[in-house]
Design a protein around this motif. Structure first.
Motif, PDB file in Angstrom:
ATOM      1  N   SER A  98       0.801   3.614  -2.187  1.00  0.00           N
ATOM      2  CA  SER A  98       0.487   4.985  -1.797  1.00  0.00           C
ATOM      3  C   SER A  98       0.750   5.160  -0.307  1.00  0.00           C
ATOM      4  O   SER A  98       0.927   4.177   0.434  1.00  0.00           O
ATOM      5  CB  SER A  98      -0.977   5.293  -2.090  1.00  0.00           C
ATOM      6  N   ALA A  99       0.760   6.414   0.144  1.00  0.00           N
ATOM      7  CA  ALA A  99       0.968   6.672   1.559  1.00  0.00           C
ATOM      8  C   ALA A  99      -0.098   5.985   2.398  1.00  0.00           C
ATOM      9  O   ALA A  99       0.198   5.383   3.440  1.00  0.00           O
ATOM     10  CB  ALA A  99       0.974   8.176   1.822  1.00  0.00           C
ATOM     11  N   ALA A 100      -1.343   6.051   1.956  1.00  0.00           N
ATOM     12  CA  ALA A 100      -2.426   5.417   2.703  1.00  0.00           C
ATOM     13  C   ALA A 100      -2.243   3.906   2.766  1.00  0.00           C
ATOM     14  O   ALA A 100      -2.495   3.274   3.808  1.00  0.00           O
ATOM     15  CB  ALA A 100      -3.772   5.758   2.072  1.00  0.00           C
ATOM     16  N   GLU A 101      -1.796   3.308   1.669  1.00  0.00           N
ATOM     17  CA  GLU A 101      -1.550   1.860   1.664  1.00  0.00           C
ATOM     18  C   GLU A 101      -0.383   1.497   2.579  1.00  0.00           C
ATOM     19  O   GLU A 101      -0.423   0.468   3.265  1.00  0.00           O
ATOM     20  CB  GLU A 101      -1.280   1.393   0.234  1.00  0.00           C
ATOM     21  N   CYS A 102       0.646   2.350   2.612  1.00  0.00           N
ATOM     22  CA  CYS A 102       1.749   2.139   3.555  1.00  0.00           C
ATOM     23  C   CYS A 102       1.213   2.163   4.988  1.00  0.00           C
ATOM     24  O   CYS A 102       1.617   1.350   5.828  1.00  0.00           O
ATOM     25  CB  CYS A 102       2.822   3.210   3.383  1.00  0.00           C
ATOM     26  N   GLY A 103       0.308   3.100   5.256  1.00  0.00           N
ATOM     27  CA  GLY A 103      -0.291   3.192   6.582  1.00  0.00           C
ATOM     28  C   GLY A 103      -1.032   1.930   6.962  1.00  0.00           C
ATOM     29  O   GLY A 103      -0.974   1.487   8.127  1.00  0.00           O
ATOM     30  N   GLU A 104      -1.728   1.335   6.016  1.00  0.00           N
ATOM     31  CA  GLU A 104      -2.443   0.090   6.293  1.00  0.00           C
ATOM     32  C   GLU A 104      -1.472  -1.036   6.645  1.00  0.00           C
ATOM     33  O   GLU A 104      -1.735  -1.843   7.544  1.00  0.00           O
ATOM     34  CB  GLU A 104      -3.277  -0.304   5.078  1.00  0.00           C
ATOM     35  N   VAL A 105      -0.327  -1.074   5.945  1.00  0.00           N
ATOM     36  CA  VAL A 105       0.680  -2.104   6.234  1.00  0.00           C
ATOM     37  C   VAL A 105       1.245  -1.916   7.634  1.00  0.00           C
ATOM     38  O   VAL A 105       1.321  -2.872   8.425  1.00  0.00           O
ATOM     39  CB  VAL A 105       1.806  -2.058   5.181  1.00  0.00           C
ATOM     40  N   PHE A 106       1.636  -0.693   7.964  1.00  0.00           N
ATOM     41  CA  PHE A 106       2.167  -0.437   9.306  1.00  0.00           C
ATOM     42  C   PHE A 106       1.115  -0.748  10.377  1.00  0.00           C
ATOM     43  O   PHE A 106       1.445  -1.251  11.458  1.00  0.00           O
ATOM     44  CB  PHE A 106       2.642   1.004   9.437  1.00  0.00           C
ATOM     45  N   GLY A 107      -0.127  -0.451  10.079  1.00  0.00           N
ATOM     46  CA  GLY A 107      -1.197  -0.752  11.017  1.00  0.00           C
ATOM     47  C   GLY A 107      -1.313  -2.244  11.283  1.00  0.00           C
ATOM     48  O   GLY A 107      -1.519  -2.672  12.429  1.00  0.00           O
ATOM     49  N   ARG A 108      -1.191  -3.053  10.240  1.00  0.00           N
ATOM     50  CA  ARG A 108      -1.247  -4.509  10.413  1.00  0.00           C
ATOM     51  C   ARG A 108      -0.040  -5.000  11.214  1.00  0.00           C
ATOM     52  O   ARG A 108      -0.169  -5.852  12.093  1.00  0.00           O
ATOM     53  CB  ARG A 108      -1.311  -5.214   9.054  1.00  0.00           C
ATOM     54  N   TRP A 109       1.120  -4.457  10.893  1.00  0.00           N
ATOM     55  CA  TRP A 109       2.328  -4.878  11.616  1.00  0.00           C
ATOM     56  C   TRP A 109       2.240  -4.501  13.089  1.00  0.00           C
ATOM     57  O   TRP A 109       2.825  -5.179  13.937  1.00  0.00           O
ATOM     58  CB  TRP A 109       3.568  -4.248  10.990  1.00  0.00           C
ATOM     59  N   ASN A 110       1.534  -3.448  13.408  1.00  0.00           N
ATOM     60  CA  ASN A 110       1.433  -3.027  14.794  1.00  0.00           C
ATOM     61  C   ASN A 110       0.548  -3.967  15.608  1.00  0.00           C
ATOM     62  O   ASN A 110       0.462  -3.831  16.829  1.00  0.00           O
ATOM     63  CB  ASN A 110       0.893  -1.597  14.888  1.00  0.00           C
ATOM     64  N   ASP A 111      -0.076  -4.925  14.970  1.00  0.00           N
ATOM     65  CA  ASP A 111      -0.841  -5.947  15.676  1.00  0.00           C
ATOM     66  C   ASP A 111      -0.032  -7.212  15.905  1.00  0.00           C
ATOM     67  O   ASP A 111      -0.552  -8.216  16.401  1.00  0.00           O
ATOM     68  CB  ASP A 111      -2.110  -6.297  14.888  1.00  0.00           C
ATOM     69  N   GLY A 112       1.261  -7.173  15.517  1.00  0.00           N
ATOM     70  CA  GLY A 112       2.099  -8.364  15.647  1.00  0.00           C
ATOM     71  C   GLY A 112       3.340  -8.107  16.472  1.00  0.00           C
ATOM     72  O   GLY A 112       3.350  -7.244  17.357  1.00  0.00           O
ATOM     73  N   PRO A 113       4.435  -8.840  16.180  1.00  0.00           N
ATOM     74  CA  PRO A 113       5.664  -8.718  16.980  1.00  0.00           C
ATOM     75  C   PRO A 113       6.268  -7.314  16.987  1.00  0.00           C
ATOM     76  O   PRO A 113       7.010  -6.973  17.903  1.00  0.00           O
ATOM     77  CB  PRO A 113       6.624  -9.715  16.311  1.00  0.00           C
ATOM     78  N   LEU A 114       5.976  -6.508  15.958  1.00  0.00           N
ATOM     79  CA  LEU A 114       6.543  -5.164  15.864  1.00  0.00           C
ATOM     80  C   LEU A 114       5.718  -4.120  16.606  1.00  0.00           C
ATOM     81  O   LEU A 114       6.002  -2.918  16.506  1.00  0.00           O
ATOM     82  CB  LEU A 114       6.672  -4.749  14.390  1.00  0.00           C
ATOM     83  N   ARG A 115       4.727  -4.553  17.342  1.00  0.00           N
ATOM     84  CA  ARG A 115       3.861  -3.605  18.041  1.00  0.00           C
ATOM     85  C   ARG A 115       4.687  -2.638  18.887  1.00  0.00           C
ATOM     86  O   ARG A 115       5.428  -3.040  19.783  1.00  0.00           O
ATOM     87  CB  ARG A 115       2.870  -4.347  18.932  1.00  0.00           C
ATOM     88  N   SER A 116       4.550  -1.351  18.577  1.00  0.00           N
ATOM     89  CA  SER A 116       5.347  -0.327  19.253  1.00  0.00           C
ATOM     90  C   SER A 116       4.765   1.040  18.941  1.00  0.00           C
ATOM     91  O   SER A 116       3.973   1.212  18.005  1.00  0.00           O
ATOM     92  CB  SER A 116       6.808  -0.371  18.774  1.00  0.00           C
ATOM     93  N   TYR A 117       5.180   2.015  19.714  1.00  0.00           N
ATOM     94  CA  TYR A 117       4.726   3.383  19.504  1.00  0.00           C
ATOM     95  C   TYR A 117       5.163   3.905  18.129  1.00  0.00           C
ATOM     96  O   TYR A 117       4.365   4.534  17.418  1.00  0.00           O
ATOM     97  CB  TYR A 117       5.293   4.281  20.600  1.00  0.00           C
ATOM     98  N   LEU A 118       6.398   3.625  17.725  1.00  0.00           N
ATOM     99  CA  LEU A 118       6.896   4.167  16.463  1.00  0.00           C
ATOM    100  C   LEU A 118       6.199   3.550  15.259  1.00  0.00           C
ATOM    101  O   LEU A 118       5.916   4.244  14.272  1.00  0.00           O
ATOM    102  CB  LEU A 118       8.408   3.974  16.369  1.00  0.00           C
ATOM    103  N   VAL A 119       5.900   2.254  15.303  1.00  0.00           N
ATOM    104  CA  VAL A 119       5.151   1.636  14.191  1.00  0.00           C
ATOM    105  C   VAL A 119       3.715   2.164  14.183  1.00  0.00           C
ATOM    106  O   VAL A 119       3.141   2.442  13.122  1.00  0.00           O
ATOM    107  CB  VAL A 119       5.189   0.102  14.296  1.00  0.00           C
TER     108      VAL A 119
END
Length: 473
Positions: free
Chosen positions: A212-233
């Motif tokens: 779901s969109a909300a689940e996608c948001g949770e994934v992007f949120g986790r990735w934003n705590d790692g190497p992909l941390r960025s404004y767009l993520v």
């Protein structure tokens, strides 16, 4: 009346935000807008900052309200509007009064305007401003172009209003003429590609994995705590989690899938072709936006050929695979952008400050990312070398390209469109292939056009046996 240290013309979204930023940093500013009623509305919304803002209702009053030598920022639409505004202003100005085009200009136009200013003996700057409305209001990334002495005249203001990274201003001089606007153009090309990489990954999460969109948001949120941390993520996580106040549905689910663009990504691609600097990830991103706009064509295609299966069997891809693929794709994208900067800079005689470009992009702009700090370090050591060959990024690519291949091949087998990720993989495979297939291209060119070719065992220009006609049909 106290005279203003700087003036601004054009109180649209960006101009109004930038004016408030300037006033907030303690500078008195005069403002003017062609639609005069906008001046009154802007002042009414300025709150306490109105004390530092001088509203004017004619160009003559605007010019008279500025301390000499004057400095005037233009925030008007790119193209003819800029030329028209300069033409209207110049007769009212003195020979030392500086015009600063801070709009989204094509750098070729800026080169022309800078040359015209030199011929007239008047000062001019073209500066790229990135960060959208929020950046303009609270601190953008600023890329200056023009005569260095003119930049130095106003750098104290531009640095003060810029974003800060660990206290350092994200504003610097890039070079003569249109250098600043060119750097901004490449920034926007990278922005197109970075956004497309995220969108394609979102497509795998949504259509391939059924999140779901909300689940996608949770994934992007986790990735934003790692190497992909960025404004767009970060904002991808936020928009995925948002709910439409009218329907209660996920906001993403009610947004039409037709992307807009203002042309800067296209400018990046055009320039890359002019100088022979390959930017396939950016090209793919621009093409994807163009195809997204062809909504009726896509509907007809699905009706004729049927929809691709898209849904992935459980366990086909992991979230770790997707994260790794995005890391590899992002490195390819930025490497291509910096390669284009270096090649175009050399062609125009600009000694573009490559490490400083990466540093200016660390805060305030749309593509700000933790990776840019490492890119600045890599470029400081070898500014002309492709970023993927720098030790830090070579290691990242080595650890993540297998996942990129897995994601792209899975997408191809299941009909999940991945133009940017696929382009990143093809670029990687070509750049690590010593013996390419261009020998076939050269043979073909010689056959039909007698263009000649080089041999691997002899110097000089050569032709194939078909030149005599013996191998022609």
């Amino acid at each position: 009346m106290d005279l203003s240290e700087i003036g601004l013309i054009g109180l649209g979204t960006m101009g109004a935000a930038l004016s408030l930023n300037i006033a907030e940093k303690g500078f008195r500013i005069s403002v003017f807008n062609r639609t005069v009623s906008r001046v009154d509305g802007f002042l009414a919304e300025a709150g306490p900052l109105a004390e530092r803002i001088t509203p004017t209702r004619s160009l003559e009053d605007f010019v008279a309200s500025l301390a000499e030598p004057r400095a005037i920022i233009l925030m008007v639409p790119a193209g003819e509007a800029v030329d028209a505004q300069i033409a209207a202003l110049r007769p009212l100005l003195g020979p030392d009064d500086l015009i600063i085009d801070a709009g989204n200009a094509n750098f070729h136009d800026t080169n022309r305007r800078a040359a015209e200013a030199v011929a007239q003996g008047v000062p001019f700057l073209g500066i790229g401003v990135s960060g959208g409305e929020e950046g303009a209001r609270h601190g953008p990334s600023i890329m200056g172009g023009g005569d260095r002495a003119n930049w130095d005249r106003v750098s104290h203001i531009l640095e003060a209003i810029s974003a800060k990274y660990e206290g350092e201003p994200c504003a610097t001089w890039m070079g003569e003429g249109g250098a600043g606007h060119f750097v901004k153009t490449v920034h926007n090309g990278i922005e197109y590609a970075d956004m497309q990489l995220i969108a394609e990954t979102y497509g795998v999460l949504r259509d391939g994995m059924g999140l779901s969109a909300a689940e996608c948001g949770e994934v992007f949120g986790r990735w934003n705590d790692g190497p992909l941390r960025s404004y767009l993520v970060e904002i991808s996580a936020r928009v995925s989690a948002a709910t439409d106040p009218e329907t209660g549905s996920p906001m993403l689910d009610v947004i039409l899938d037709r992307a807009g663009q203002k042309g800067t990504g296209r400018w990046t691609v055009i320039e890359s072709q002019q100088v022979g600097a390959p930017v396939p990830v950016i090209e793919a991103a621009v093409a994807a936006r163009n195809l997204s706009a062809a909504l009726e064509t896509r509907r007809a295609g699905q009706e004729l050929f049927g929809a691709a299966p898209q849904s992935l069997p459980d366990g086909t891809l992991s979230l770790d695979d997707l994260e790794a693929a995005m890391i590899a794709g992002k490195i390819m994208c930025y490497a291509q952008g910096f390669d284009l900067l270096a090649r175009t800079g050399a062609q125009h005689g600009w000694a573009l400050p490559m490490p400083e470009i990466a540093e200016v992009w660390r805060e305030g702009c749309i593509i700000r990312s933790d990776m840019l700090n490492d890119m600045a370090a890599a470029l400081r050591g070898e500014p002309e070398r492709n970023l993927i060959f720098a030790d830090y990024f070579a290691d990242l690519v080595a650890r993540n390209h297998v996942a990129l291949r897995k994601v792209v091949s899975t997408g191809a087998l299941h009909g999940l469109p991945m133009p940017a990720l696929s382009a990143a993989l093809s670029y990687f495979d070509m750049i690590r292939t010593e013996r390419s297939t261009a020998n076939m291209l050269q043979a073909q060119r010689d056959f039909f056009g007698a263009h000649g070719f080089e041999r691997i065992d002899a110097a000089g220009k050569h032709h194939g046996p078909w030149a005599s006609g013996q191998d022609r049909p």
